[in-house]
Design an enzyme around this catalytic site. Structure first.
Site, PDB file in Angstrom:
ATOM      1  N   ASP A  82       0.869  -1.158   0.000  1.00  0.00           N
ATOM      2  CA  ASP A  82       0.000   0.000   0.000  1.00  0.00           C
ATOM      3  C   ASP A  82       0.918   1.224   0.000  1.00  0.00           C
ATOM      4  O   ASP A  82       2.098   1.108   0.266  1.00  0.00           O
ATOM      5  CB  ASP A  82      -0.829  -0.071   1.285  1.00  0.00           C
ATOM      6  CG  ASP A  82      -1.712   1.124   1.443  1.00  0.00           C
ATOM      7  OD1 ASP A  82      -2.241   1.590   0.419  1.00  0.00           O
ATOM      8  OD2 ASP A  82      -1.874   1.586   2.581  1.00  0.00           O
ATOM      9  N   THR A 104      -0.130   4.926   1.086  1.00  0.00           N
ATOM     10  CA  THR A 104      -0.317   5.849   2.189  1.00  0.00           C
ATOM     11  C   THR A 104      -0.243   5.104   3.513  1.00  0.00           C
ATOM     12  O   THR A 104      -0.905   4.106   3.704  1.00  0.00           O
ATOM     13  CB  THR A 104      -1.685   6.522   2.075  1.00  0.00           C
ATOM     14  OG1 THR A 104      -1.861   6.858   0.719  1.00  0.00           O
ATOM     15  CG2 THR A 104      -1.753   7.742   2.946  1.00  0.00           C
ATOM     16  N   THR A 109      -2.242   1.332  -4.758  1.00  0.00           N
ATOM     17  CA  THR A 109      -2.697   2.432  -3.925  1.00  0.00           C
ATOM     18  C   THR A 109      -4.025   2.971  -4.414  1.00  0.00           C
ATOM     19  O   THR A 109      -4.358   2.870  -5.584  1.00  0.00           O
ATOM     20  CB  THR A 109      -1.647   3.566  -3.903  1.00  0.00           C
ATOM     21  OG1 THR A 109      -2.209   4.672  -3.220  1.00  0.00           O
ATOM     22  CG2 THR A 109      -1.258   3.967  -5.289  1.00  0.00           C
ATOM     23  N   LYS A 132      -7.110  -4.866  -5.241  1.00  0.00           N
ATOM     24  CA  LYS A 132      -5.827  -5.201  -4.623  1.00  0.00           C
ATOM     25  C   LYS A 132      -5.731  -6.712  -4.437  1.00  0.00           C
ATOM     26  O   LYS A 132      -4.729  -7.340  -4.756  1.00  0.00           O
ATOM     27  CB  LYS A 132      -5.699  -4.516  -3.258  1.00  0.00           C
ATOM     28  CG  LYS A 132      -5.457  -3.026  -3.344  1.00  0.00           C
ATOM     29  CD  LYS A 132      -5.208  -2.457  -1.959  1.00  0.00           C
ATOM     30  CE  LYS A 132      -4.948  -0.958  -2.030  1.00  0.00           C
ATOM     31  NZ  LYS A 132      -4.569  -0.376  -0.755  1.00  0.00           N
ATOM     32  N   ASN A 175      -8.528  -0.781   3.918  1.00  0.00           N
ATOM     33  CA  ASN A 175      -8.614  -1.106   2.496  1.00  0.00           C
ATOM     34  C   ASN A 175      -7.565  -2.117   2.058  1.00  0.00           C
ATOM     35  O   ASN A 175      -7.582  -2.598   0.948  1.00  0.00           O
ATOM     36  CB  ASN A 175      -8.519   0.168   1.662  1.00  0.00           C
ATOM     37  CG  ASN A 175      -7.272   0.949   1.981  1.00  0.00           C
ATOM     38  OD1 ASN A 175      -6.584   0.637   2.956  1.00  0.00           O
ATOM     39  ND2 ASN A 175      -6.953   1.929   1.180  1.00  0.00           N
ATOM     40  N   ASP A 176      -6.635  -2.404   2.940  1.00  0.00           N
ATOM     41  CA  ASP A 176      -5.606  -3.381   2.577  1.00  0.00           C
ATOM     42  C   ASP A 176      -5.930  -4.776   3.087  1.00  0.00           C
ATOM     43  O   ASP A 176      -5.222  -5.730   2.792  1.00  0.00           O
ATOM     44  CB  ASP A 176      -4.251  -2.959   3.155  1.00  0.00           C
ATOM     45  CG  ASP A 176      -3.890  -1.560   2.739  1.00  0.00           C
ATOM     46  OD1 ASP A 176      -4.069  -1.265   1.547  1.00  0.00           O
ATOM     47  OD2 ASP A 176      -3.460  -0.776   3.589  1.00  0.00           O
TER      48      ASP A 176
END
Lengths: 375, 1187
Positions: B392, B394, B674, B794, B817-818
């Site tokens: 990722d 950020t 990302t 992802k 989100n990861d």
């Protein structure tokens, strides 16, 4: 075996420690630093010896092993060769053999079949001589055979005498009486009698055979013990326990050596030797000792001897062989050319390998220096 | 606690009536008591045993145990199996019990939290677990929400309340929830107590962002949405208190519904091990069959005749049946080729490695006080095999902290610190930051190093003043002043916050705002500007403006925005200034800074009023309001005067470029996935040196349709192939390409390429018919950046690589989100950072800095892999050497399944005599030190290629084991066969067993590369323990107690007293070990592995102190931004070895970076001429900078 030690569900989304400093009133552990200890163990910095196989260590090792092994091998070989050994097969499968008549003998045949074999020793046996009987194709190492005994009984345990272990089946009881000693091993005890005579001008001079001292001390004194009772009379004790003899035996265990009480019953040394089962199907067992009596005379002079055999033990049915072996011994036991040859061979190979490696190392070897690390 | 576990039929809809426990009880909703523990005191034993026997291995050993209880088959006593089995079961049970105890504790702790429940019209303290559905509870500031609540009212106006959902979804920014207007008036307890509304809503589910329901109250229906819900796990913030109605409780809450059990990950070694174990079983059955046939024949030929001494068992009537029984007997005695202790030992070793990770001081982040944590213990060795890292951006690569770094004001650039010679100084060498103490309102955390800017402010440079005035006015930041002078800014984006903070420190303090005014302390004086209009930011405009009237009455428009947009809206007059500023912008961009251009424009009163009039009309228009507004904005934001530019540093995490460089050298491919915009992502790609100027080309795929994407990918591939063809060996490449598609393309590529693809294109690229093409292209590139990807994408990308590349993948991220990607990858790493802990919870490993990844992989991973491989090799070896002896013996004992060894030896061999040395090796072994692992990243490659333990290595170990077993049996056989010497079975057993123990001990000594005191202790100790136990087992005392169990009495002393036995043992040892030594020496001498060379060098170095010191200096070099690691990829090692001064090289490199950066900005500028929107084809999907 999933040992996932951290399976702990983070129930309420709480980090297990203080990750979320925002954690409301709940988070507990205050004060304790989470910084890992700076110990050599935890940081994997333990002092350590890191051996590397370098030419400087490996090559000398090969040479040294070679140089040590070859002399040892030669020593063993020479010792082994100096051992006198004489072996007679008296099975009697050959029709010309005197024992051929006894070939199909069975247990307890009366009168016992006897035969005599004459032989000549070319060279004298100087030191103490050990007399062995050897059996071939006899599977004393068979699993069912090996386990078919009751050591507790042999140790003189009365309850085991009355009620032998199940392992002894089918030689556990006979006529509803417990067998002592029970089991296939005891049942098949070797019961030929061997006698040795030196023939000197047609006179047979009996050679005294010592039947004691052929078993290990621990076996005789620890492992095997006669049952104890009110009397010292072994017969009475065994009879009181109402035991019976093994099926194949001609007489009960307390009559193995009626002459010498300390060699009778379970502590009879022939019995003990037999009970120490062999590792391989061809084996020899110590039978008698011939002690050197006269320091000037060899134990067994060169000359003609005769071996009198009371042939009780049938082996023909399973292609077994029986032998009598006379042997002197050395510090390393009996005759054993194998070990000496093996040592010499291995030593030579090591030495040779050392040379080969040395050559390879010098010709193609990668002389590691700090400069040539590829990256 | 048992209450919690009740099962309910699936709900169709949920009805909850407030303040009506009796009514709600009808439905038997789950209470608010949670239970994550699995057992209680009574159920522990049966449940745990049941679970454990679900393991194939345990069941197998149970089966063996049952076999052993059949007397006809039993070739070994039952305890040879039950002792290890019980040991294993106990260890596992104790571990499970401990885990469960902690779960109970944490459950209790959570269940016993206090909350205020409205019961019978008054607030009462209740434990969380007693809260029921339908209760109204009161929450106070900074309290956790106890259950999923419907917000009824709050202390804040309009029923608003603020929550932080970090624990839930990982987002740290505050969210607003609002009570339904009809309930928001229920402020006091008495009215709440009378509230009897009924909520009908969806059944419990795990969708965090969705809720639909209806409130029925006083015969009216009111719709409810997620906006009205406070979910369990959230925390109330900035709200004094609020009331909520419990809708879902305990296990029904969205949080609990989401905390699914994670998939059990297995490593490739695990899988290989399972395959091998199956093979070994096959082998075992083969051996069993061979020996059974042998037994059948033997019993038929020999055994039948031998019955006079050894009759068949009562049940056995034929040789065939005997053979059948002996098959099972042999299965029992040969089962030690796959001993139960294999699985336990593997787990123990992994556990040890996990602890080493947890204990690693160098992976401890002092700032956040977080040590690294191995959350799963089953994956360690896979860390040594990683080929692809998906990262990722950020929060992982970057800190998500924006720092005002440089600015250009009226053609002059500020922010660089010059050292004495006039060179730009390195960051690390900066002296003192500028002192802002004169300004009482300054933010103490702000740092700036260029004093000349402050000078300029103090001297009253009007441009500088206007610059900062713009920064203090043109933004949407909210201020909060808790006490006099203690200002807090709440910014929509961290960029904006950074800019306003900069202005604040330079004495243009944004103090407060009302909808119509902005108060700024300019150089100590409060000035209030009238805020006339805010022309807000959006993705198309990429700029924002404010129109203010100063106290003097002048109307001015202040504008800040992206350079691409703003530069073409400037007044054409100041051409020169434009050029200078553009140069500065290029320079900033090259350093990886985010830039904004600032401009202003004076507006005539009349013009403004005209415009405002139009604006008013436009904003009230019913049709085309947006367009009309945009048009008006466009009209006024024209012909502006350039003020300058700002450069904000999106701070990278510490050591990111170095880490990436080293990982790249270790042949690990890094893909950045990302959610950010393409520009930002590319920018970061440059600043962390994933993308460099050295690269032959950076392909950017931004196609909108399937065809476009396919075309772009095809072009990229063609280009790569073209260049490799032109590299000379084109012919052979072509050959390869035509023969086999995918992998050969990779091999053939000559230059370095990078691929940037955005979310839209990725969606097409991931479709079934194109995914291979995409993968092929992407894998040919050195670096891949995917921007604007959704969490699902992802995961898809990771899945794609997993599926086709058969490579070990690692995903690293920090946000919610990861999570999908972390769960999908073979190894998931969570950055325990600012974005909550969602990622950490899903991860297998967690730590707080990206740079620790380097250590995790290159040191811990490599070691783990090495240790595990060595362990497995040795383990299979020692068990084959041990067990195969029975096989050879079978040929001499009538295939009767007689064991060679004493049964106690068989019981203890694996768990006592040989377990600890190999465990110590598996836990402590190191081939090269940690410094060297980092210094020579190439050392990582054997793991990726799986060289240390594969089928080939396995067969070598097996062969070695069999070789050893042959010697172990036949050398003593040669010595014992038909000689006078103790040819009895027991002596033979002791000789072989002693030889075996000595041989495997010597072998482990050879295998151990790192002899710590513990290794010494275990190896010597094992030998000592062997002899101690041997003599104890053969002692008189034990025999007299259990004559039937310890039959070997007196054997040890009699056997081991014979010199021949020792000669045999020595001979066996030498013959078993010497070929191994010779072979290893030759390998080392002729074809050394890199690790061998490094080891050797280490040895040499220890002898040469001076050189040692010199190298240590280099090894340490890694200070932030020193940049040595950014070098050309190949030259890295050379640089270290040549010992060049790091600073020199880093200077050289910064010039590199400048070039690369400018080329990039050039491209942008070229594009500027054409379609200004070209950079964001996704248009509306673009969001403001990620918060």
């Amino acid at each position: 075996m999933a040992v996932n030690y951290n399976a702990k569900e983070e129930a309420d989304g709480h980090p297990s420690g203080g990750v979320g400093a925002a954690g409301g009133g709940a988070a507990g552990g205050v004060g304790k630093s989470r910084k890992p200890d700076n110990t050599a163990f935890k940081q994997q910095r333990l002092p350590a010896w890191q051996p590397i196989l370098t030419a400087g260590t490996v090559l000398p090792a090969f040479f040294i092993i070679g140089l040590i092994f070859i002399p040892i091998g030669i020593g063993i070989f020479v010792t082994s060769n100096n051992i006198r050994e004489y072996e007679i097969d008296y099975t009697g499968t050959d029709s010309s053999s005197p024992c051929n008549k006894c070939l199909n003998v069975s247990w307890n045949s009366t009168p016992p079949c006897t035969c005599t074999i004459n032989f000549t020793l070319d060279r004298p046996f100087e030191t103490n001589v050990f007399m062995y009987y050897g059996l071939s194709n006899f599977y004393q190492n068979h699993r069912r055979y090996v386990k078919s005994r009751d050591d507790s009984q042999l140790n003189g345990d009365n309850s085991s005498l009355i009620n032998p272990s199940k392992e002894c089946e089918p030689y556990r009881t006979s006529d509803n009486k417990p067998i002592a000693p029970c089991g296939a091993i005891a049942n098949s005890m070797f019961n030929d009698t061997l006698e040795l005579f030196r023939i000197d001008n047609d006179t047979r001079i009996s050679i005294p055979l010592n039947k004691k001292g052929i078993a290990w001390w621990t076996d005789k004194n620890v492992k095997f013990r006669n049952p104890s009772g009110h009397t010292n009379n072994l017969t009475a004790i065994f009879q009181a326990l109402d035991t019976t003899k093994p099926v194949n035996w001609p007489q009960p265990v307390y009559m193995l050596d009626t002459l010498e009480p300390d060699n009778n019953g379970f502590i009879n040394e022939d019995f003990i030797v037999w009970m120490r089962t062999a590792a391989l199907p061809t084996f020899r067992k110590l039978y008698r000792l011939i002690e050197k009596r006269d320091s000037l005379q060899p134990t067994l002079q060169a000359g003609t001897y005769s071996l009198d055999i009371t042939y009780n033990y049938p082996v023909h049915s399973f292609d077994g062989r029986k032998r009598m072996i006379l042997s002197t011994i050395s510090w390393m036991g009996g005759k054993n050319p194998f070990l000496g040859i093996a040592y010499i061979t291995v030593g030579s190979i090591c030495f040779f390998l050392g040379v080969v490696l040395l050559v390879i190392h010098h010709k193609y070897g990668n002389r590691n220096t700090s400069a040539d690390i590829p990256n | 606690m048992e209450l919690c576990a009740k099962k309910h039929p699936p709900e169709e809809e949920r009805r909850v009536r407030a303040n009506a426990r009796e009514y709600n009880e009808k439905f038997q909703y789950a209470s608010n008591c949670i239970k994550t523990s699995k057992y209680n005191v009574l159920t522990f034993l049966p449940v745990n045993l049941f679970e454990q026997f679900q393991e194939v291995a345990n069941t197998y050993f149970l089966f063996l145990l049952i076999l052993q209880l059949i007397p006809q088959i039993s070739s070994l006593s039952w305890f040879t199996t039950i002792v290890p089995l019980v040991l294993v079961l106990t260890i596992t049970a104790v571990k499970d019990a401990t885990d469960d105890y902690f779960r109970h504790k944490s459950d209790n702790q959570v269940n016993n939290r206090q909350s205020q429940v409205l019961i019978n019209g008054s607030l009462q303290q209740e434990q969380w677990m007693n809260v029921r559905v339908g209760d109204i509870i009161k929450l106070e500031n900074n309290q956790f929400v106890a259950a999923d609540l419907l917000l009824l009212s709050s202390s804040e106006p309009h029923g608003l309340c603020y929550i932080e959902t970090a624990e839930l979804d990982g987002e740290t920014n505050m969210k607003v929830r609002q009570a339904s207007p009809v309930t928001s008036v229920l402020g006091d307890i008495s009215r709440l107590a009378q509230f009897d509304g009924e909520v009908i809503c969806e059944p419990p589910n795990n969708k965090l962002d969705k809720f639909s329901g209806t409130l029925y109250w006083k015969e009216n229906k009111y719709p409810l949405s997620n906006q009205n819900m406070l979910l369990r796990g959230c925390m109330l913030r900035n709200t004094e208190c609020c009331f909520g109605l419990v809708i879902f409780a305990g296990p029904d809450t969205k949080l609990m519904q989401n905390s699914g059990r994670t998939k059990f990950k297995r490593t490739s070694i695990d899988r290989l091990m399972n395959t091998l174990v199956l093979w070994i079983f096959g082998f075992l059955v083969c051996m069993g069959v061979i020996l059974a046939i042998g037994n059948g024949i033997w019993e038929y030929e020999v055994g039948a005749c031998f019955q006079i001494y050894l009759p068949w068992d009562a049940a056995v009537d034929s040789a065939f049946f005997s053979g059948f029984l002996s098959f099972w007997s042999y299965i029992i005695i040969l089962n030690t080729v796959v001993p139960i202790s294999l699985y336990v030992s593997v787990e123990v070793i992994r556990l040890g490695h996990s602890y080493f990770i947890n204990w690693d001081k160098k992976m401890y982040c002092a700032q956040r006080q977080t040590p690294a944590e191995a959350r799963t213990t089953t994956l360690n060795e896979e860390l040594g095999q990683v080929e692809y890292i998906f990262s990722d951006k950020t929060g992982t690569l970057t800190q998500n902290i924006m720092v005002f770094s440089k600015c250009s004001i009226h053609g002059r650039s500020y922010g660089d610190v010059l050292d004495v010679l006039g060179h730009k100084a390195e960051l690390g060498e900066r002296t003192e930051p500028v002192d802002f103490s004169f300004n009482p309102l300054a933010d103490p955390r702000f740092r700036f190093w260029d004093a000349s800017l402050l000078e300029a402010v103090k001297l009253g440079d009007p441009h500088v003043h206007e610059f900062f005035r713009l920064l203090s006015l043109c933004h949407t930041v909210m201020s909060e002043e808790k006490s006099e002078g203690e200002l807090y800014y709440k910014a929509q984006s961290p960029d904006e916050g950074a800019l306003v903070t900069a202005a604040r420190n330079f004495s243009f303090v944004f103090r407060s705002r009302t909808p119509k005014t902005i108060t700024v302390h300019e150089l100590g004086q409060a000035v209030t500007y009238q805020l006339l209009a805010i022309l807000d930011f959006n993705n198309v405009r990429k700029r924002m403006s404010v129109i203010v009237r100063s106290p003097e009455g002048r109307i001015r428009l202040y504008c800040k925005g992206a350079d691409t947009i703003l530069l073409e809206r400037l007044h054409p007059a100041h051409h020169e200034l434009l050029n200078v500023t553009t140069d500065h912008l290029n320079e900033y961009a090259a350093e990886g800074l985010r830039t904004l251009v600032l401009a202003y424009k004076d507006l005539e009163d009349g013009y403004y009023e005209d415009w405002a009039e139009q604006l008013l009309r436009a904003s009230t228009a019913l049709e085309g309001r947006e367009d009309r507004l945009a048009h008006l904005y466009e009209e006024v934001e024209r012909d502006m005067m350039l003020l300058g530019a700002t450069a904000i540093e999106d701070k990278l995490q510490q050591g990111v470029p170095e880490t990436i460089a080293i990982l790249t050298l270790a042949n690990i491919k890094i893909w950045v996935l990302t959610g950010d915009k393409q520009e930002t992502a590319v920018n970061i790609g440059y600043s962390c040196k994933m993308l460099t100027d050295d690269m032959t080309e950076v392909f950017i795929v931004t196609g909108h349709t399937v065809l476009e994407v396919r075309e772009e990918l095809r072009k990229a591939r063609e280009k790569m192939m073209d260049s490799s063809r032109s590299m000379g060996n084109g012919f052979s490449c072509q050959e390869k390409l035509s023969s086999s598609g995918l992998s050969s393309v990779l091999e053939a590529i000559a230059g370095e390429y990078a691929l940037v693809i955005n979310g839209h294109s990725l969606a097409h690229a991931l479709e079934a018919d194109m995914e291979l093409e995409f993968l092929e292209t992407a894998c040919a590139c050195k670096a891949v950046i995917c921007c604007r990807v959704t969490p699902l994408q992802k995961a898809q990308v990771v899945e794609l690589v997993k599926k086709y590349k058969k490579a070990v993948t690692l995903a690293i991220g920090d946000g919610a989100n990861d999570v999908s990607m972390i769960k999908t990858a073979h190894i998931g790493v969570g950055i325990s950072g600012q974005e909550g802990i969602q990622a950490v919870l899903a991860s297998d490993y967690s730590f707080s800095q990206f740079k620790f990844l380097q250590r995790l992989l290159l040191v811990h991973g490599r070691w783990s892999y090495l240790r595990m491989c060595k362990f497995l090799c040795y383990f299979f070896y020692k068990n084959f050497a041990f067990t195969m002896v029975h096989f050879w013996f079978g040929f001499f004992c009538g295939f009767s399944a007689q064991t060679v060894y004493d049964q106690y030896f068989i019981t203890l061999y694996n768990i006592v005599y040989t377990s600890l040395p190999v465990l110590a090796m598996g836990v402590f072994d190191q081939d090269v030190t940690e410094q060297r692992s980092m210094e020579y990243p190439k050392l990582y490659e054997p793991g990726q290629l799986n060289l240390l333990f594969n089928k080939r290595e396995f067969f070598i170990c097996i062969a070695q084991g069999i070789y050893t077993s042959v010697l172990l049996f036949f050398l003593p056989y040669g010595v014992f066969a038909d000689t006078a010497l103790g040819a009895d079975y027991q002596s033979f057993a002791v000789t072989v067993a002693t030889s075996l123990v000595i041989v495997v001990s010597v072998q482990i000594g050879l295998d151990t590369g790192f002899w710590t005191a513990i290794n010494h202790f275990f190896i010597w100790g094992s030998l000592a323990v062997y002899f101690a136990i041997l003599f104890a087992m053969h002692s008189n005392g034990l025999f007299q107690m259990f004559p039937n169990q310890f039959r070997f009495v007196g054997n040890a002393q009699n056997t081991l007293a014979q010199p021949t036995v020792w000669l045999t043992i020595t001979l066996t040892t030498v013959v078993c070990i010497m070929p191994v030594v010779a072979f290893r020496f030759l390998k080392l001498d002729l074809k050394p592995e890199l690790s061998d060379t490094v080891r050797y060098t280490q040895l040499v170095r220890k002898k040469q102190r001076a050189q040692h010191r010199y190298l240590r200096r280099v090894g340490r070099a890694g200070s932030r931004r020193s940049g040595y690691a950014f070098s050309h990829q190949e030259g890295f090692g050379e640089l270290i070895m040549s010992g060049k001064n790091m600073r020199l090289s880093s200077l050289a490199l910064s010039s590199f970076a400048t070039r690369s950066g400018s080329s990039w900005i050039e491209t942008l500028r070229k594009k500027k001429g054409g379609d200004s929107n070209a950079n964001s084809p996704s248009g509306g999907a673009d969001k403001p900078l990620k918060v």
